[in-house]
Design a protein around this motif. Structure first.
Motif, short mmCIF file in Angstrom:
data_model
loop_
_atom_site.label_atom_id
_atom_site.label_comp_id
_atom_site.label_asym_id
_atom_site.label_seq_id
_atom_site.Cartn_x
_atom_site.Cartn_y
_atom_site.Cartn_z
N ILE A 23 -9.20 -3.11 6.09
CA ILE A 23 -9.64 -3.59 4.77
C ILE A 23 -8.43 -4.09 4.00
CG2 ILE A 23 -10.65 -2.92 2.56
CD1 ILE A 23 -12.32 -0.88 4.08
N MET A 24 -7.38 -3.28 4.02
CA MET A 24 -6.17 -3.66 3.32
C MET A 24 -5.61 -4.97 3.86
SD MET A 24 -4.15 -1.96 1.13
CE MET A 24 -4.33 -0.27 1.61
N HIS A 25 -5.58 -5.08 5.19
CA HIS A 25 -5.07 -6.30 5.79
C HIS A 25 -5.92 -7.50 5.39
CE1 HIS A 25 -1.60 -5.44 8.15
NE2 HIS A 25 -2.15 -4.34 8.64
N SER A 26 -7.22 -7.30 5.38
CA SER A 26 -8.11 -8.41 5.04
C SER A 26 -7.88 -8.88 3.61
CB SER A 26 -9.58 -7.99 5.18
OG SER A 26 -9.85 -7.66 6.49
N ILE A 27 -7.70 -7.90 2.72
CA ILE A 27 -7.46 -8.28 1.32
C ILE A 27 -6.15 -9.07 1.24
CG2 ILE A 27 -6.93 -7.41 -0.97
CD1 ILE A 27 -8.76 -5.07 -0.41
N GLY A 30 -11.75 -5.88 -2.83
CA GLY A 30 -10.99 -7.04 -3.26
C GLY A 30 -10.24 -6.65 -4.51
N LEU A 31 -9.26 -7.46 -4.86
CA LEU A 31 -8.50 -7.12 -6.06
C LEU A 31 -9.33 -7.44 -7.29
CD1 LEU A 31 -4.99 -8.45 -5.09
CD2 LEU A 31 -5.82 -6.11 -5.04
N LEU A 89 3.39 -5.89 -1.84
CA LEU A 89 3.03 -5.69 -3.24
C LEU A 89 1.60 -5.16 -3.34
CD1 LEU A 89 3.39 -5.96 -6.31
CD2 LEU A 89 2.81 -8.37 -6.12
N ILE A 90 0.71 -5.75 -2.55
CA ILE A 90 -0.69 -5.31 -2.60
C ILE A 90 -0.79 -3.85 -2.19
CG2 ILE A 90 -2.95 -5.61 -1.50
CD1 ILE A 90 -2.26 -8.62 -1.38
N GLU A 95 0.18 2.41 2.22
CA GLU A 95 1.14 1.67 3.02
C GLU A 95 0.39 1.07 4.20
OE1 GLU A 95 4.33 1.22 2.35
OE2 GLU A 95 4.29 2.45 0.54
N ILE A 96 0.39 -0.24 4.30
CA ILE A 96 -0.38 -0.89 5.35
C ILE A 96 0.08 -0.42 6.73
CG2 ILE A 96 -0.88 -3.10 6.47
CD1 ILE A 96 -0.91 -4.36 3.78
N GLU A 97 1.38 -0.37 6.92
CA GLU A 97 1.93 -0.03 8.23
C GLU A 97 1.58 1.41 8.62
OE1 GLU A 97 4.33 -3.09 6.24
OE2 GLU A 97 3.60 -1.11 5.72
N LYS A 98 1.61 2.26 7.61
CA LYS A 98 1.55 3.68 7.91
C LYS A 98 0.14 4.21 8.16
CE LYS A 98 3.43 6.19 4.85
NZ LYS A 98 4.28 6.76 3.81
#
Lengths: 513, 360
Positions: free
Chosen positions: A500-504, A299-300, A236-237, A244-247
């Motif tokens: 960064i995305m993973h950390s958030i 951060g969100l 969702l994030i 896309e986190i994976e991509k």
């Protein structure tokens, strides 16, 4: 007659533009009977525009809205309410100095021949509220009750209007945990009664607590609709942020000052926060910002990014820990003092906190510098004009002249004027809170470039942004915020969109599991 | 580079001047129309003769009458510039005027007829009166800036209480006095020009200089335009608010001195009565918005002149008194409509269209 398993509301290909902005592009939205549907997106994603098009506040450029199988075209919020679509807004839209009962029946008082039937109004109001497990004195003024109760009364009123679709726009932002739980209980009950609810919120955990379906919007476009139990939070994030986190592939960060930043010793720090917590709810955190460094802050929304900036700039007060500037402990009491210490803040809300719309570009630019110089050193108009023209040229601000009223400039150029205001005051630390929000791509790139250039000239920059990509590109150090905490710090090679995305996301996953 | 700079400077100076004139174009036109009307229909309106070495004529009379109102309106302009309002100016004028007369009489209110010429030093009289007026302004400024009471309520306190205080000073009597120097402030003349006109001109120049040669003007306009943004830019909002209310108080004090010197007596119940409303009207007619931000001192001068010219015109045209207020209201409405955002938007659109055509 529509079938009961048909959706109650179907929006197809809705587009809406405002002068200079495409607010919504071809958005779809389908609301089933008896479901709680989360409408999600970062700021500027188009959530409120969609709701406003639905409830008749705005017209629409194209697209179709089917309500109970029939095409509708609401011309005003009143019209929408009459047919059963009731929004309840974040700020309670009721009259605090009228009684609770009066508020519920405002505009459609029950009458008996020749006069208003107060007794019946009071009785019915109490009945309605009992359904919400609210046993309060309906004769008392609404304003005497806490916001949570007011919020409930607003919802009760909306339901009493015989609404079939209830729109709750960030109803929980002013509620505490218990009050929120109470609200959710009511929402579930309404759902069981066959009402449909559109729930707008920034709190991801709440979405998973109460919603069946999630629709995500981003930059005015439709991203998708998902069943809540089949969409993991991390995913969702990534949908909210558009990555896309994976991509995520190679890193494209340009940390030009990386090595220099590493060389800097602690005494080069412009600002050091040591276990600082604030009255604004920010939990204790420690961070230091050195000369020539860009501290990215990601951060969100509502994670505490702005609150950290407000503490550094003396808007909100510190209640714990030690804040030092240039090696000296300071008690930052006001923006005025922060400016004297060499700290500048370009605030998040450009219109409400940044520009002074009545005044010229020149006056807007020199204000902070004049304040720093004080009463004794008044800048003459020709000095002011020279300074203004210098920054108009340097930042490529598009304006007919320095005398143009700033409110006549485009958003991006207004933003540049605000940055110019601070650069003119020559700060040691420049805090930029969402400097690129809502401005066009060209101006955005220019501001990003400027951030890197400033740090190369040895200024310290704190850069707050919702856009992971620009944080990754500009920062030499990244601070991740999560629910009023600094949840992680990233350095060197760790600074890329992926981490960064993973950390958030981690902050959220850690928290909920 | 230097030439480019100086060209830029000339350009911006020109556009600044153009902008400030554009801001008060409608009040100027309205004043022009009223004066033109008099030029044609009121014989002798512009006639100024010299009698006993002083300029005499209805124009001079008009300016003299406008002077105290204008002085109060100048202070009011700065207050309104911060998005405030000061309704206590009439009472402050009463306090200052009454105190001045009290000082002239040596604090004695037990006799009603004058007892010969008073010899109290004029500077002492003025200093006491203006000090009291400044103190009143300080009180207003404190309430607005520190206690954060809404300006209209905060100054309402002194509007009511101030007149009561003034009446306490005078014991409720109408106090006469005989002090030639003080009297001259109201009815004297200097180089043929009535002293109140000179005082008003000096106040205008003084306030213009203070607001332009120091950052005060910028601070006032930024505070009124967007207080949050201004505070975030390091402006000391509290100091600015206190300053404007003190200036407004002093202006009211000066007007109170002129009022009492003019009639050579102090009647605390009537000095400056309702003057706050006329002053606010003058400011608004002069193109300053009640929403704060941009203000125009020159506009206020024009606004005060419009009101006074109108009153004088109606009087000299022998319009029955019962009609004068209606006429005044009509002109005020016309000027305000011409300045309203709607009309501005309309004329702006037309100007914009013209510019586009020129471009092609």
């Amino acid at each position: 007659m529509a079938q009961s398993n048909d959706p109650i509301l179907r929006i197809k290909g809705l587009s809406k533009s405002f002068p200079g902005v495409q607010a919504l592009t071809n958005v779809d939205f389908t609301l089933q009977r008896g479901e709680i549907h989360a409408l999600m997106g970062e700021n500027g994603a188009g959530k409120s525009t969609l709701i406003k098009c639905l409830t008749g506040v705005h017209g629409r450029d194209s697209g179709e809205i089917l309500y109970d199988g029939q095409p509708i075209n609401c011309t005003s919020p009143l019209h929408a309410q009459e047919i059963g679509i009731s929004p309840v807004y974040q700020e309670v839209n009721l009259v605090p100095n009228l009684s609770v009962a009066e508020n519920i029946f405002l505009g459609r008082f029950l009458v008996k021949p020749g006069r208003i039937n107060w007794k019946e109004i009071g009785r019915q109001a109490a009945d309605i509220l009992k359904r919400f497990a609210l046993d309060i004195d309906v004769e008392k003024n609404l304003g005497e009750y806490p916001v949570a109760i007011q919020q409930m009364v607003a919802i009760a009123r909306a339901l009493e209007l015989k609404s079939r679709i209830l729109i709750l726009d960030e109803p929980t932002s002013s509620l505490n945990v218990q009050e929120t739980e109470q609200l959710f209980t009511q929402m579930r009950r309404l759902k069981a009664d066959g009402h449909s609810i559109i729930f707008i919120t920034h709190f991801l955990d709440q979405v998973y607590q109460v919603c069946d379906t999630i629709t995500v919007l981003r930059n005015g476009g439709y991203v998708g609709t998902y069943a809540a139990d089949r969409l993991p939070k991390a995913e969702l994030i990534s949908k909210l942020l558009g990555k896309e986190i994976e991509k995520l592939g190679e890193v494209n960060a340009r940390r030009l000052t990386d090595e220099r930043a590493a060389q800097h010793a602690e005494e080069d720090a412009i600002l050091v926060a040591d276990g600082v917590a604030g009255d604004n709810g920010i939990a204790p955190f420690s961070v230091s910002i050195q000369r020539g460094e860009v501290l990215g802050c990601a951060g969100l929304l509502g994670s505490g990014r702005t609150e950290v900036a407000n503490i550094f700039f003396g808007i909100d007060s510190v209640n714990r820990g030690k804040l030092s500037v240039n090696g000296k402990k300071v008690e930052m009491k006001s923006p005025r003092q922060a400016l004297k210490e060499g700290i500048a803040l370009s605030p998040e809300d450009r219109k409400a906190q940044g520009i002074i719309g009545d005044l010229s570009v020149r006056e807007n630019i020199i204000l902070a510098l004049q304040n720093r110089k004080g009463w004794k050193k008044t800048l003459s108009v020709s000095e002011q004009t020279d300074i203004a023209n210098k920054f108009i040229k340097m930042l490529n601000i598009r304006t007919p002249s320095a005398e143009q009223m700033i409110s006549n400039l485009s958003g991006g150029n207004q933003q540049k004027v605000i940055i110019a205001r601070w650069l003119a005051a020559n700060p040691k630390l420049l805090i930029l809170d969402e400097p690129t929000r809502g401005i066009d791509v060209g101006a955005k790139t220019e501001i990003q470039k400027l951030i890197i250039e400033l740090s190369q000239e040895d200024m310290a920059v704190m850069f707050i942004s919702s856009e992971i990509e620009e944080i990754a590109r500009c920062s030499t150090k990244v601070m991740i915020m999560h629910e009023m905490n600094v949840s992680n710090m990233l350095y060197g090679d760790d600074i890329n969109e992926d981490t960064i995305m993973h950390s958030i996301a981690e902050g959220h996953v850690d928290h909920s599991e | 580079m230097t030439t480019a700079n100086s060209e830029n400077r000339v350009q911006s100076a020109v556009s600044r001047a153009a902008a400030s004139i554009r801001r008060i174009q409608w009040p100027l036109i309205a004043l022009g129309v009223i004066l033109l009307f008099n030029l044609i229909f009121t014989p002798g309106f512009f006639e100024i003769s010299i009698q006993n070495g002083r300029l005499v004529g209805s124009l001079m009379d008009m300016l003299k009458r406008a002077a105290p109102r204008l002085i109060i309106a100048l202070g009011m302009t700065l207050v309104i510039g911060t998005r405030g309002i000061d309704v206590s100016v009439g009472s402050i004028a009463a306090i200052a005027g009454s105190l001045a007369v009290l000082v002239i009489r040596g604090g004695d209110i037990t006799y009603l007829e004058t007892q010969g010429i008073s010899t109290v030093p004029i500077l002492l009289v003025i200093a006491v009166a203006l000090f009291a007026a400044a103190l009143c302004g300080l009180f207003n400024g404190f309430l607005v800036s520190t206690i954060k009471i809404q300006p209209i309520i905060a100054t309402l306190i002194l509007m009511v209480a101030g007149r009561g205080m003034a009446m306490l000073f005078t014991g409720g009597y109408v106090l006469n006095f005989d002090h030639p120097t003080y009297r001259a402030l109201g009815i004297g003349d200097f180089l043929g020009i009535p002293v109140p006109i000179i005082i008003a001109a000096v106040m205008f120049i003084l306030i213009s200089l203070v607001t332009r040669k120091t950052p005060l003007g910028l601070y006032i306009q930024s505070t009124g335009g967007n207080a949050t943004a201004s505070r975030y830019s390091g402006t000391n909002i509290r100091l600015i608010l206190i300053t404007v209310y003190v200036i407004s108080g002093i202006c009211a004090g000066v007007a109170g001195i002129i009022f009492t010197a003019d009639v050579q007596s102090a009647d605390a119940a009537y000095i400056g009565l309702w003057i706050e409303l006329e002053a606010i009207l003058a400011v608004v007619i002069g193109g300053t918005s009640m929403n704060g931000g941009r203000y125009s001192l020159a506009g206020t001068v024009v606004g005060a002149l419009i009101i006074q010219t109108l009153i004088t015109t109606l009087l000299t045209r022998a319009v029955p008194v019962q009609y004068t207020l209606i006429f005044q209201a009509a002109v005020v409405i016309i000027v305000l409509i011409l300045q309203s955002p709607r009309v501005k938007e309309f004329s702006f659109r037309r100007q914009g269209a013209a510019v586009e055509v020129q471009d092609e």
